[in-house]
Design a protein around this motif. Structure first.
Motif, short mmCIF file in Angstrom:
data_model
loop_
_atom_site.label_atom_id
_atom_site.label_comp_id
_atom_site.label_asym_id
_atom_site.label_seq_id
_atom_site.Cartn_x
_atom_site.Cartn_y
_atom_site.Cartn_z
N ASN A 254 0.82 -1.22 0.00
CA ASN A 254 0.00 0.00 0.00
C ASN A 254 0.84 1.26 0.00
OD1 ASN A 254 1.01 -0.18 2.57
ND2 ASN A 254 -0.87 0.48 3.60
N ASP A 255 2.17 1.12 -0.13
CA ASP A 255 3.05 2.30 -0.12
C ASP A 255 4.25 2.02 -1.01
OD1 ASP A 255 4.63 4.47 0.31
OD2 ASP A 255 4.81 4.22 2.48
N PRO A 256 4.14 2.34 -2.32
CA PRO A 256 5.24 2.05 -3.26
C PRO A 256 6.51 2.82 -2.97
CG PRO A 256 3.54 3.39 -4.30
CD PRO A 256 2.99 2.96 -2.98
N THR A 257 6.45 3.83 -2.09
CA THR A 257 7.65 4.61 -1.79
C THR A 257 8.46 3.98 -0.65
OG1 THR A 257 6.61 6.04 -0.11
CG2 THR A 257 6.39 6.69 -2.42
N ARG A 258 7.88 3.00 0.04
CA ARG A 258 8.55 2.44 1.20
C ARG A 258 9.59 1.42 0.78
NH1 ARG A 258 11.34 2.77 5.12
NH2 ARG A 258 10.84 1.88 7.17
N LEU A 259 10.83 1.63 1.22
CA LEU A 259 11.91 0.68 0.96
C LEU A 259 12.93 0.75 2.09
CD1 LEU A 259 13.46 -1.36 -0.77
CD2 LEU A 259 14.55 0.58 -1.94
N PHE A 260 13.06 -0.36 2.78
CA PHE A 260 14.12 -0.52 3.78
C PHE A 260 14.95 -1.71 3.33
CE2 PHE A 260 15.83 -2.82 7.44
CZ PHE A 260 16.56 -1.81 8.07
N ARG A 261 16.28 -1.49 3.19
CA ARG A 261 17.13 -2.56 2.68
C ARG A 261 18.50 -2.49 3.34
NH1 ARG A 261 17.48 -5.97 -1.89
NH2 ARG A 261 19.60 -6.39 -2.58
N VAL A 262 18.96 -3.63 3.83
CA VAL A 262 20.31 -3.72 4.36
C VAL A 262 21.04 -4.82 3.57
CG1 VAL A 262 19.84 -2.83 6.66
CG2 VAL A 262 19.51 -5.26 6.21
N GLU A 263 22.31 -4.60 3.31
CA GLU A 263 23.11 -5.55 2.54
C GLU A 263 24.39 -5.89 3.30
OE1 GLU A 263 23.85 -3.80 -1.26
OE2 GLU A 263 21.76 -4.01 -1.94
N PHE A 264 24.87 -7.13 3.06
CA PHE A 264 26.06 -7.62 3.75
C PHE A 264 27.02 -8.26 2.74
CE2 PHE A 264 22.47 -7.61 6.56
CZ PHE A 264 22.96 -7.11 7.75
N ASP A 265 28.30 -8.08 2.99
CA ASP A 265 29.33 -8.71 2.17
C ASP A 265 29.51 -10.15 2.66
OD1 ASP A 265 31.56 -9.60 0.84
OD2 ASP A 265 32.88 -7.97 1.48
N ALA A 266 28.87 -11.09 1.98
CA ALA A 266 28.89 -12.49 2.40
C ALA A 266 30.05 -13.26 1.80
CB ALA A 266 27.58 -13.16 2.03
N SER A 267 31.04 -12.54 1.30
CA SER A 267 32.24 -13.20 0.77
C SER A 267 33.41 -13.10 1.74
CB SER A 267 32.65 -12.54 -0.56
OG SER A 267 33.07 -11.20 -0.36
N ARG A 268 33.19 -12.40 2.86
CA ARG A 268 34.29 -12.19 3.81
C ARG A 268 33.78 -12.35 5.24
NH1 ARG A 268 37.53 -6.70 3.15
NH2 ARG A 268 37.88 -7.74 1.14
N ASN A 269 34.22 -13.41 5.91
CA ASN A 269 33.82 -13.64 7.29
C ASN A 269 34.45 -12.61 8.22
OD1 ASN A 269 32.48 -15.90 6.40
ND2 ASN A 269 33.99 -17.35 7.17
N ILE A 270 33.72 -12.26 9.28
CA ILE A 270 34.27 -11.42 10.33
C ILE A 270 34.12 -12.18 11.66
CG2 ILE A 270 33.68 -9.30 9.10
CD1 ILE A 270 31.36 -8.93 11.09
N ALA A 271 34.65 -11.62 12.73
CA ALA A 271 34.56 -12.26 14.03
C ALA A 271 33.09 -12.42 14.44
CB ALA A 271 35.31 -11.44 15.07
N VAL A 272 32.78 -13.56 15.02
CA VAL A 272 31.41 -13.82 15.47
C VAL A 272 31.09 -12.91 16.65
CG1 VAL A 272 29.92 -15.54 16.56
CG2 VAL A 272 31.39 -16.20 14.65
N PRO A 273 29.95 -12.19 16.60
CA PRO A 273 29.58 -11.29 17.69
C PRO A 273 29.03 -12.06 18.89
CG PRO A 273 27.84 -11.32 16.08
CD PRO A 273 28.94 -12.18 15.51
N PRO A 274 28.81 -11.39 20.02
CA PRO A 274 28.12 -12.03 21.15
C PRO A 274 26.72 -12.45 20.72
CG PRO A 274 29.18 -10.00 21.85
CD PRO A 274 29.25 -10.02 20.35
#
Length: 219
Positions: free
Chosen positions: A194-214
């Motif tokens: 009901n709202d074509p202007t709404r866009l929330f998007r997050v992206e992650f670099d899944a080619s490089r592991n980082i330290a596991v968080p708590p």
């Protein structure tokens, strides 16, 4: 004086005994719902990241998400089973004691009708938020990389109860490349019918592991 009794089974009875044991073992193992080929491939892609953690950030520019801009984010495949994958979503937040908001976990589950996405929201003491376990089920087979999850009836009722009418037509999208793909990406996206202007998007670099968080709060 001890006595030892030897019981000899015929080959037919021996085979029947092994068959009974095999059936009992199968009965004790949870069944794994079959999925369309594209969703099986998607599930394999998602599962290929189990145990990994990746850095990311906000990729959209909706003014309603201005508070998210520039914050570090981490997606961590915290728990995996043959039917359930839990991805903790950590967001940098100076207002929290440790500098991170660890309240959110995305949970993807195999069902007899396809795939299901749920959002597990917790407070820092581990208790559930009033708005939690919302999400939706796939209505199409999607692709090996992209699956959409339109809001379900449970979530609509929850949003109405909590006065979140803007969320009644939510569609969540989760995109994932296999872990061994060069320049692999992982993305989570929210839009609304009901709202074509709404866009929330997050992206992650899944080619490089980082330290596991708590662990995420409550996990």
């Amino acid at each position: 004086m001890s006595m030892i009794m030897t019981i000899t089974l015929s080959p037919a009875r021996l085979a029947a005994a092994f068959a009974t044991l095999a059936l009992a073992a199968c009965a004790s193992t949870p069944s794994i719902p079959a999925l369309p080929p594209s969703q099986e491939a998607y599930w394999d892609n998602l599962a290929s990241h189990c145990g990994n953690a990746y850095a990311g950030g906000l990729a959209s520019s909706d003014e309603r998400d201005a508070d998210w801009a520039g914050k570090r984010m981490v997606a961590h495949w915290a728990q995996c089973s043959p039917t359930r994958i839990a991805i903790a979503f950590h967001v940098e937040d100076a207002g929290e004691a440790e500098g991170w908001n660890r309240s959110r976990t995305w949970i993807v589950t195999r069902t007899s009708d396809g795939l299901r996405l749920k959002h597990d929201h917790r407070h820092s003491d581990g208790t559930q938020d009033a708005v939690t376990q919302y999400g939706g089920d796939t209505l199409s087979s999607g692709t090996a990389r992209v699956q959409d999850f339109p809001v379900d009836a449970f979530s609509i009722a929850l949003f109405e109860r909590e006065g979140l009418d803007a969320s009644l037509t939510n569609i969540w999208r989760v995109e994932v490349d296999p872990a061994d793909q060069r320049a692999a990406r992982f993305a989570y996206q929210l839009t609304r019918r009901n709202d074509p202007t709404r866009l929330f998007r997050v992206e992650f670099d899944a080619s490089r592991n980082i330290a596991v968080p708590p662990p995420a709060w409550g996990w």
